[in-house]
Design an enzyme around this catalytic site. Structure first.
Site, PDB file in Angstrom:
ATOM      1  CD  GLU A 417     -43.883 -37.611  37.397  1.00  0.00           C
ATOM      2  OE1 GLU A 417     -44.062 -36.931  36.364  1.00  0.00           O
ATOM      3  OE2 GLU A 417     -44.781 -37.815  38.240  1.00  0.00           O
ATOM      4  CD  GLU A 462     -46.132 -39.173  33.607  1.00  0.00           C
ATOM      5  OE1 GLU A 462     -46.818 -39.091  32.571  1.00  0.00           O
ATOM      6  OE2 GLU A 462     -45.988 -38.221  34.400  1.00  0.00           O
ATOM      7  CD  GLU A 538     -51.621 -39.800  35.241  1.00  0.00           C
ATOM      8  OE1 GLU A 538     -51.632 -39.034  34.244  1.00  0.00           O
ATOM      9  OE2 GLU A 538     -50.673 -39.868  36.032  1.00  0.00           O
ATOM     10  CG  HIS A 541     -55.676 -34.256  30.803  1.00  0.00           C
ATOM     11  ND1 HIS A 541     -55.629 -32.892  30.646  1.00  0.00           N
ATOM     12  CD2 HIS A 541     -54.569 -34.590  31.517  1.00  0.00           C
ATOM     13  CE1 HIS A 541     -54.536 -32.423  31.207  1.00  0.00           C
ATOM     14  NE2 HIS A 541     -53.872 -33.433  31.753  1.00  0.00           N
TER      15      HIS A 541
END
Length: 1025
Positions: A417, A462, A538, A541
Site C-alpha cells: 500500500e 490503495e 470496502e 464504514h
C-alpha cells in the site's frame, strides 16, 4: 586491514534497508508451511513434529535510536544494559519507542527509498542448544514468520542474511553456522526501511519480531515445495487431486514420491511416481519434481457452509520404501471460477458476506494468538459472515488453516500500500520498485496457495495503478489460473482485476471524482462492455455509531445477481490499552502515545470493540446478511415463506419459532422444523391467529434457532429473524379525565399546578417546565427543553479537526449555523384552566446572531390524574442545515436500576439502522442503555417506542429515546470514554424525530436523504405520568 565480513560495520555500510533492489539476502525460497515429519501417520493426524522447535519465549533485547548506535560488541555477546522481552511482541507494547497511528500520511518524510537517520533499532539475542542428531546430518532452518520492518541475522557472531516484508516469513539455512552445545542468535530489527514505503496501511505502525520464530530440521534430500490443485468434471461428481512435488538435495535415481489422501480416518487412495516423470516440453522433464494425480469419486466438496477437509500426505522415499520425509496439508475439493459475469464456487454464484480484518489485539498490538483468531472466526460465523479480506497483508499462517477448518472465504492480499504517495502510483509505475512488489506478491502465492479457503488473490491496496500491477496480475494468472485476482487501485475496474471491486461506492449515488470516479454500484454493472462481477472490497464504514443504510446495500445485492456482496470496513476497533497512574486500563487511539503525525480515532472502525464485544451495528449486519429470508404471503390464512440462501447445505439443524404478541404481551406461539434444500423454500401455515381484544399493535415474530451446537455456535444459537406488524387496534389517547381540573396558581414568575400528590412549576420568564414533584421529591435537575443537536458522531465530524475544518461536515454546518449555540427567545407563555385539565401554551424562537433557526410551540395538558400530555410543533427555518434531532431533553433526579420500554430493541438502533431491532417489551439495566464507544458521541437511541417506564415515570406516545448518566454536553466535550463521569441523576432525551447516522463512508456526509430531517414542519406528542 580488511573489515570482517560479519561485522556490523559492513552491514551498516551496505544500507540494504534503503535499496528497493535488495529485499533479501540468503533468504530461502517461499513455500507452504512445513513440518518435516519422519512418520507418515504423524503427518496424517497433524501431530507435533519432532523436527520443528519453537523459539518463542524470552529473548534478550536492547533498543537504540539508530542502527549506527548499536555497538559492535552486541554481535558477539549480550550488552550489560540489555533487558528481556517476550517474542513474539511489538517492542512499542513493551514500552520502547511509541506506536504511531496514521491512515494515509506516511509516518516518516517521503523520500523513497531513504528513511530517517533516527531509525529506532531493536537488538534481539537468544541462546539455545541443538540436538546432536540435527548437527550430524540434514539441514536446519530458522523461520521468522513476521518481523517489522527489516532485519539482519547473525548466528554465533557470523552474519547469516537479511530480510524484509514484515508480513511474510523469512527463512534461512543455519546448518553451517551451528555449533555443538550453546548457540547464539542475534537479530537487528530496523523500524524503517525502504519496504516501509510499501506498507502505508491504515493501522498502527509498530515494530519488532511480532510473529513466531521456529527451527525446522529437514533431511539433506528433501521436499522443497508442494502444490495442491483439485479438478472436476462438469457435475462435480468426479475429481482429480493433483499434487506437484518439488525436491532438492542429492540427485538419486531411486527416489519416489507418494501422495495419500485421507478422509478423516478413511483411506481414499494413493499414487506413487518417480521424480522426473512429468514431461514438460520437447526437452523433457524437471529431474527434481513430479506431478501425481489421484482420481476421487463423489468427493465431499468444500465450501464455507460445508468446510469438508481431506488430508493429503506426501512422502518422499527410496525405492525400497524407506521414508525420507513426509509433508501434509488439508485439502478442500472446490472450484472457483468466473462465468457469465458471476463469481462461482463449485458452480454456484456466491454472495459475499465479508469483513475486512486487521490483525489487532488491544494489549498485544499486532501479535495474534490462536484464541483470538478463533474468537474472530466464531463471531463472524455467528453473525452470518462468510468471507474475510486479509486487509491489507498476508496474515499469520495459522489464520488460513482455521478458515479452512471453520469455513470462511478468504481474499489473500499482498503487503503493498502506497496511499500516501503523490501520485499514489508513484512506486507501482516505477520499474525500480517492481522487484520489491514482486517479492510481496509471488511469495504470498507460494506460501498460501494450498488453502481452499483462499478464493481470491489481491495485489494489495490503495497503491494507484501502474505497470507493476499489470505484470504481477499476469504472473498470478499464469502461476495459479485456479483463482481470480482483484485489485481496487486506480479505479477498481482496471485490466489488473477480474472483479470490479470499488471501495465505498454507493448504491444509487455517483461520486464522479477526477481520474477515478466511483459510480453507483448499480450503474457500474451497466457500463458499456462491462461483464465482470462487482464485489465491494470496502463498504459500510463502521466507525463508531455508524452503519446506517446497510440494509439498502443488501436489497441491491439480492436484486442484481452480479452485485455479489462486499467486505465491511472493518472488523475490529484498533484501540490499544494504556494504564493510568492508578493502574486502571483505558482505550487509547492515535495521538495518545505522543505519536505524530496521527489520525486520532480513525483507527476505530470496527463492528466489534477491540476486546471483541459487539458494536450494536454488528446486529444490523447479522440481520441483513442472514441466510434465511422470510415473506408473509397474502391471503386469508397466515402463511410464511422461508427461503434458504445456503448454496450447499440442507437445513438439518434449524427450527423456526414463531410468536404473536400484542404490545409485547405474548398471545400464542409455535415451533416448526425447517427442512429446506440448498436455495429451496418452505411454506409454513400457521394456525388461526387470535384477534386483538384490547388496543395495541399486533406483531408476528419468527426466529430461526439451531437446536444442536456446531463447530462455531452453541446450542440455541439464533441465526435469523423477522417481524411483521399485522395490525393495530387504536386507542388514540388514554381515557380522558372527567373529574375536576388540577389546581392552577400563578405568580409573576411561575405557573404552578397541583394534582393530588403531583406538582408542576413552569417558569413564565423562560416558558419551560422547571420542576415536577411527586410528593415531596423533586423529579428534575434541569428544565425540560427543546433539543435539536446531538453529540457529534464520527460520521458527523468526517475529516474535520482543529487544524483542518471541513465545512461540508455535518458538525461544521451545525456549528456555523448556530445549532449548538442557539438561545431560546420566549414568544408566548400562557395558562388556562379547562373543565378537567390545565393547559400551558408556550412558543419559543431559537435564534443565533439574530437569525431564527427553529420555532417551537408546545401545549402541556395536565389532568387531575396527574397525566401531562405534551404536544410539540416545530418549524425549521428554510436556510438552516437539517437538524440532528427534534425532541426534548431533561435531567431527571432519579437514578433507577432498570429501564423498561415497549419498542424496538434490545440494542441501540437509529432510523437508518433498525432492521435488526425487534418490537417487544424490553427491560435492561440502566448502564446497558449506554453504548461505550471509545470516542464518546451520541449513543443508545431506541426507536419506535410506544411506552417507556423508568423509576416513578411513565411516558407514552410514538417516539425515540436515549437515557443514561451522561449528558450530550459531556459526550461532546470528552475525548475518551474513560474520562466520562456519571452525572447527577439521569439524562433523558425524547425525540419525535432523529436524523440517521449514515455510514456509506465516514469522511463525507453519508446520511441518505430519506433519513435527514428536511421537512419544514414537525409534529409529535407524548404523555408523561
Amino acid at each position: 586491514m580488511p573489515q570482517n565480513a560479519d561485522s556490523l560495520a559492513v552491514v551498516l555500510k551496505c544500507r540494504d534497508w534503503e535499496n528497493p533492489g535488495v529485499t533479501q539476502l540468503n533468504r530461502l525460497e517461499a513455500h507452504p508451511p512445513f513440518c518435516s515429519w519422519r512418520n507418515a501417520d504423524d503427518a496424517r493426524v497433524n501431530r507435533d513434529s519432532a523436527q520443528k522447535r519453537s523459539l518463542n519465549g524470552e529473548w534478550t533485547f536492547a533498543w537504540f535510536s539508530a542502527p549506527e548506535a548499536v555497538p559492535e560488541s552486541w554481535r558477539t555477546s549480550d550488552l550489560q544494559q540489555a533487558d528481556s522481552v517476550r517474542v513474539p511482541s511489538n517492542w512499542q507494547m513493551d514500552g520502547y519507542d511509541a506506536p504511531i497511528y496514521t491512515n494515509v500520511t506516511y509516518p516518516i518524510p517521503v523520500n523513497p527509498p531513504f528513511v530517517p537517520a533516527d531509525n529506532p533499532t531493536g537488538c534481539y539475542s537468544l541462546t539455545f542448544s541443538i540436538d546432536a542428531d540435527w548437527l550430524q546430518a540434514g539441514q536446519t532452518r530458522i523461520i521468522f514468520d513476521g518481523v517489522n520492518s527489516a532485519f539482519h541475522l547473525w548466528c554465533n557472531s557470523r552474519w547469516v542474511g537479511y530480510g524484509q516484508d514484515s508480513r511474510l516469513p523469512s527463512e534461512f539455512d543455519l546448518t553451517h553456522f551451528l555449533l555443538k552445545g550453546e548457540n547464539r542468535l542475534a537479530v537487528m530489527v530496523l523500524r524503517w526501511s525502504d519496504g516501509s514505503y510499501l506498507e502505508d496501511q491504515d493501522m498502527w505502525r509498530m515494530s519488532g519480531i511480532f510473529r513466531d520464530v521456529s527451527l525446522l530440521h529437514k533431511p539433506a534430500t528433501q521436499i522443497r515445495d508442494l502444490r495442491i490443485n483439485t479438478r472436476f468434471n462438469d457435475d462435480f461428481s468426479r475429481a482429480v487431486l493433483e499434487a506437484e512435488v518439488r525436491t532438492t538435495g542429492e540427485r538419486r535415481d531411486d527416489l519416489r514420491v507418494t501422495v495419500q489422501l485421507w478422509d478423516s480416518e478413511t483411506f481414499v487412495g494413493e499414487k506413487t511416481a518417480p521424480l522426473g516423470s512429468e514431461i514438460i516440453d520437447e526437452r523433457g522433464a524437471y529431474p527434481d519434481r513430479t506431478t501425481l494425480r489421484l482420481n476421487v469419486e463423489h468427493p465431499a466438496l468444500w465450501s464455507a457452509e460445508t468446510p469438508h477437509l481431506y488430508r493429503a500426505v506426501v512422502q518422499l522415499h527410496a525405492a525400497d520404501g524407506t521414508l525420507i520425509e513426509a509433508e501434509a496439508c488439508d485439502v478442500g475439493f472446490r472450484q472457483v471460477s468466473i462465468e457469465n459475469g458471476l463469481l462461482l464456487l463449485n458452480g454456484k454464484p456466491l454472495l459475499i458476506r465479508g469483513a475486512n480484518r486487521h490483525e489487532h489485539h488491544p494489549e498485544n498490538g499486532q501479535v495474534m494468538d490462536k484464541e483470538t483468531m478463533i474468537k474472530d472466526i466464531l463471531l463472524m460465523k455467528q453473525n452470518n459472515f462468510n468471507a474475510v479480506r486479509c486487509s491489507h497483508y498476508p496474515n499469520h499462517p495459522l489464520w488460513y488453516t482455521l478458515c479452512d477448518r471453520y469455513g470462511l472465504y478468504v481474499v489473500d492480499e499482498a503487503n503493498i500500500e502506497t496511499h500516501g504517495m503523490v501520485p499514489m502510483n508513484r512506486l507501482s509505475d516505477d520499474p525500480v520498485w517492481l522487484p520489491a512488489m514482486s517479492q510481496r506478491v509471488t511469495r504470498m502465492v507460494q506460501r498460501d496457495r494450498n488453502h481452499p479457503s483462499i478464493i481470491i488473490w489481491s495485489l494489495g491496496n490503495e497503491s494507484g495503478h501502474g505497470a507493476n500491477h499489470d505484470a504481477l496480475y499476469r504472473w498470478i494468472k499464469s502461476e495459479d489460473p485456479s483463482r481470480p485476482v482483484q485489485y481496487e487501485g486506480g479505479g477498481a475496474n482496471t485490466a489488473a482485476t477480474d472483479i470490479i471491486c470499488p471501495m465505498y461506492a454507493r448504491v444509487d449515488q455517483d461520486q464522479p471524482f477526477p481520474a477515478v470516479p466511483k459510480w453507483s454500484i448499480k450503474k457500474w454493472l451497466s457500463m458499456p462492455g462491462e461483464q465482470r462481477p462487482l464485489i465491494l472490497c470496502e463498504y459500510a464504514h463502521a466507525m463508531g455509531n455508524s452503519l446506517g443504510g446497510y440494509a439498502k446495500y443488501w436489497q441491491a445485492f439480492r436484486q442484481y445477481p452480479r452485485l455479489q456482496g462486499g467486505f465491511v470496513w472493518d472488523w475490529v476497533d484498533q484501540s490499544l490499552i494504556k494504564y493510568d497512574d492508578d493502574g486502571r486500563p483505558w482505550s487509547a487511539y492515535g495521538g495518545d502515545f505522543g505519536d505524530a503525525p496521527n489520525d486520532r480515532q480513525f483507527c476505530m472502525n470496527g463492528l466489534v470493540f477491540a476486546d471483541r464485544t459487539p458494536h450494536p451495528s454488528l446486529y444490523e449486519a447479522k440481520h441483513a446478511q442472514q441466510f434465511f429470508q422470510f415473506a408473509l404471503l397474502p391471503g386469508a390464512e397466515c402463511q410464511i415463506e422461508v427461503t434458504s440462501e445456503y448454496l450447499f447445505r440442507h437445513s438439518d439443524n434449524e427450527v423456526l419459532h414463531w410468536s404473536l404478541a400484542l404490545d409485547g404481551n405474548p398471545l400464542t406461539a409455535g415451533v416448526v422444523t425447517l427442512d429446506i434444500p440448498p436455495q429451496g423454500r418452505q411454506i409454513i401455515a400457521l394456525p388461526a391467529l387470535p384477534e386483538a381484544e384490547t388496543a395495541g399493535q399486533l406483531w408476528l415474530t419468527v426466529r430461526v434457532e439451531q437446536p444442536q451446537a456446531t463447530a462455531w455456535s452453541q446450542a440455541g444459537h439464533i441465526s435469523a429473524w423477522q417481524q411483521w406488524k399485522l395490525g393495530e387496534k387504536l386507542a388514540t389517547q388514554w381515557p380522558q379525565h372527567a373529574g375536576n381540573a388540577p389546581q392552577l396558581t400563578s405568580s409573576g414568575t411561575a405557573f404552578r399546578i397541583v394534582a393530588g400528590e403531583k406538582r408542576w412549576e413552569f417558569s413564565r420568564q423562560q416558558g419551560v417546565l422547571t420542576q415536577f414533584w411527586i410528593g415531596e421529591e423533586a423529579q428534575l435537575l434541569t428544565p425540560l427543553v427543546d433539543q435539536f443537536t446531538r453529540a457529534p458522531l464520527d460520521n458527523d465530524i468526517g475529516v474535520s479537526e482543529a487544524t483542518r475544518i471541513d465545512p461540508n461536515a455535518w458538525v461544521e454546518r451545525w456549528k456555523a449555523a448556530g445549532h449548538y449555540q442557539a438561545k431560546a427567545v420566549l414568544l408566548q407563555c400562557d395558562a388556562d384552566t379547562l373543565a378537567s385539565a390545565v393547559l400551558i401554551t408556550t412558543a419559543h424562537a431559537w435564534q443565533y446572531q439574530g437569525e431564527t433557526l427553529f420555532i417551537s410551540r408546545k401545549t402541556y395538558r395536565i389532568d387531575g390524574n396527574g397525566e401531562m400530555q405534551i404536544t410539540v410543533d416545530v418549524d425549521v427555518a428554510s436556510g438552516t442545515p437539517h437538524p440532528a434531532r427534534i425532541g426534548l431533553s431533561c435531567q431527571l433526579a432519579q437514578v433507577a436500576e432498570r429501564v423498561n420500554w415497549l419498542g424496538l430493541g434490545p440494542h441501540e438502533n437509529y432510523p437508518d439502522r433498525l432492521s435488526a431491532a425487534c418490537f417487544e417489551r424490553w427491560d435492561l439495566p440502566l448502564e446497558e442503555m449506554y453504548t461505550p464507544y471509545v470516542f464518546p458521541s451520541e449513543n443508545g437511541l431506541r426507536c419506535g417506542t410506544r411506552e417507556l417506564l423508568y423509576g416513578a415515570h411513565q411516558w407514552r406516545g410514538d417516539f425515540q429515546f436515549n437515557i443514561s448518566r451522561y449528558g450530550q454536553k459531556q459526550l461532546m466535550e470528552t475525548s475518551h470514554r474513560h474520562l466520562l463521569q456519571p452525572e447527577a441523576g439521569t439524562w433523558l432525551n425524547i425525540d419525535g424525530f432523529h436524523m440517521g447516522v449514515g455510514g456509506d463512508d465516514s469522511w463525507s456526509p453519508s446520511v441518505s436523504a430519506e433519513y435527514q430531517l428536511s421537512a419544514g414542519r414537525y409534529h409529535y406528542q407524548i404523555s408523561w405520568r
